[in-house]
Design an enzyme around this catalytic site. Sequence first.
Site, PDB file in Angstrom:
ATOM      1  N   GLY A 178       0.828  -1.193   0.000  1.00  0.00           N
ATOM      2  CA  GLY A 178       0.000   0.000   0.000  1.00  0.00           C
ATOM      3  C   GLY A 178       0.863   1.244   0.000  1.00  0.00           C
ATOM      4  N   HIS A 441       3.595  27.194 -21.045  1.00  0.00           N
ATOM      5  CA  HIS A 441       4.595  26.312 -21.655  1.00  0.00           C
ATOM      6  C   HIS A 441       5.985  26.838 -21.324  1.00  0.00           C
ATOM      7  CE1 HIS A 441       6.537  23.721 -24.592  1.00  0.00           C
ATOM      8  NE2 HIS A 441       7.205  24.794 -25.018  1.00  0.00           N
TER       9      HIS A 441
END
Length: 462
Positions: A178, A441
């Site tokens: 987990g 960007h």
Amino acid sequence: MANYDVIIIGGGPGGYVCAIRCAQLGLKTACVEGRDTLGGTCLNVGCIPSKALLHASHMLHEAEHNFAKMGLKGKSPSVDWPQMLAYKDDVIGQNTKGIEFLFKKNKVDWLKGWGSIPEAGKVKVGDEVHEAKAIVIATGSESSDLPGVEVDEKTVVTSTGALALGKVPRTMVVIGAGVIGLEMGSVYARLGTDVTVVEFLDQITPGMDLEICKTFQRTLKKQGLKFIMGAAVQSVTKQRAKAKVTYKLRKNDKEDTLDADVVLVATGRRPYTEGLGLEALGVTVFPRGQIQTNDHWETDVKGIYAIGDAIEGPMLAHKAEDEGMAVAEVIAGRKGHVNYGVIPGVIYTAPEVASVGKTEETLKEEGRAYKVGKFSFMGNGRAKAMFAGDGFVKILADAETDRILGAHILGPSAGELIHELCVAMEFGASAQDIALTCHAHPTCSEAVREAALACGDGAIHS
């Protein structure tokens, strides 16, 4: 004895956030906490210290594997384990002292000690009994036991002991694939430990999107972690300073053993409500230990509420925080709200894993028509510049309405990127809404936009 409007039992993320919000809403508030510091498991022996070690070990990995590629040359750093632990402890101290400061700032009384509820409207701390119009149980959780395994927090440890080992072990067996097991296993693997993860099920991180799980496991294998899946641990025996793990494969009942310097038991957590006196009060507790509450987080006993790991739902600090704020609003006579469909989950390995909402598996079970938009980080310029092209963004949208139903990210800064999708889901946005939103960007967040575009006419850079 003092009289309060609200007494919160437990100073972890749910408890301290609830206490601060109650005080901000004009309620006379106290918080009961028996640790020497506030912050509960999360700040003291959980989320915060583990992230400190994850960060430190990731920096070591970058120095060993990527610095030279960028023209940063020199002797690789060595690990000063005591200093790394000191850094981790300093991070803990800064955070826990910060909570104490916030209590003073908001005039929240810290009742130091362990609390119990002798009767509705009363909280006992030590020999003193305080009265309150409302009581909130925010006692968190503890590591689950595993039959046949005795924890000593030295050789056989829970996450608590794993954060304070005397030295970096040569070998480690992690029982449970987990979040906790994979995060701590990742830390020690980066520090040079030979790590083997033993998992009862056939997939890691149960409940997460299966495609993400499979890719994530392959990525961890490339980083050196070993996996034994479908294996039931029978026992752990200590032999001097080492341990032997005996397990049996479910598919053929074949029994085998593993030797390790340290065994980490990471098989989940259970609510910690010991000593509160819930049974005598008439508070209903489910078989797995969670306290039963109604839609307003109130128990069967009027005026007694429960939140966080002590009740049903994912055991996440931010879920507890949201419930803490919501129940404070309810107690103050306002409307409290938690959108359980938009609670993100994050695994802070490298790459990170983040998810929110539905998985493909749950949508198939529901028989809901959906579409998938995916984009690989290999097509993202910023990710490639950081040597972080592994992984992808996956968006699940309703086939007819295009409304976002779930999102899953494996890649750089996934734990940050997921929140754009959380906000979108909170406002019922479509994949097209994300696709039409300008993203700077170059950023990793462009991969989210590309995945949204892939839900429609197609991504640009794939």
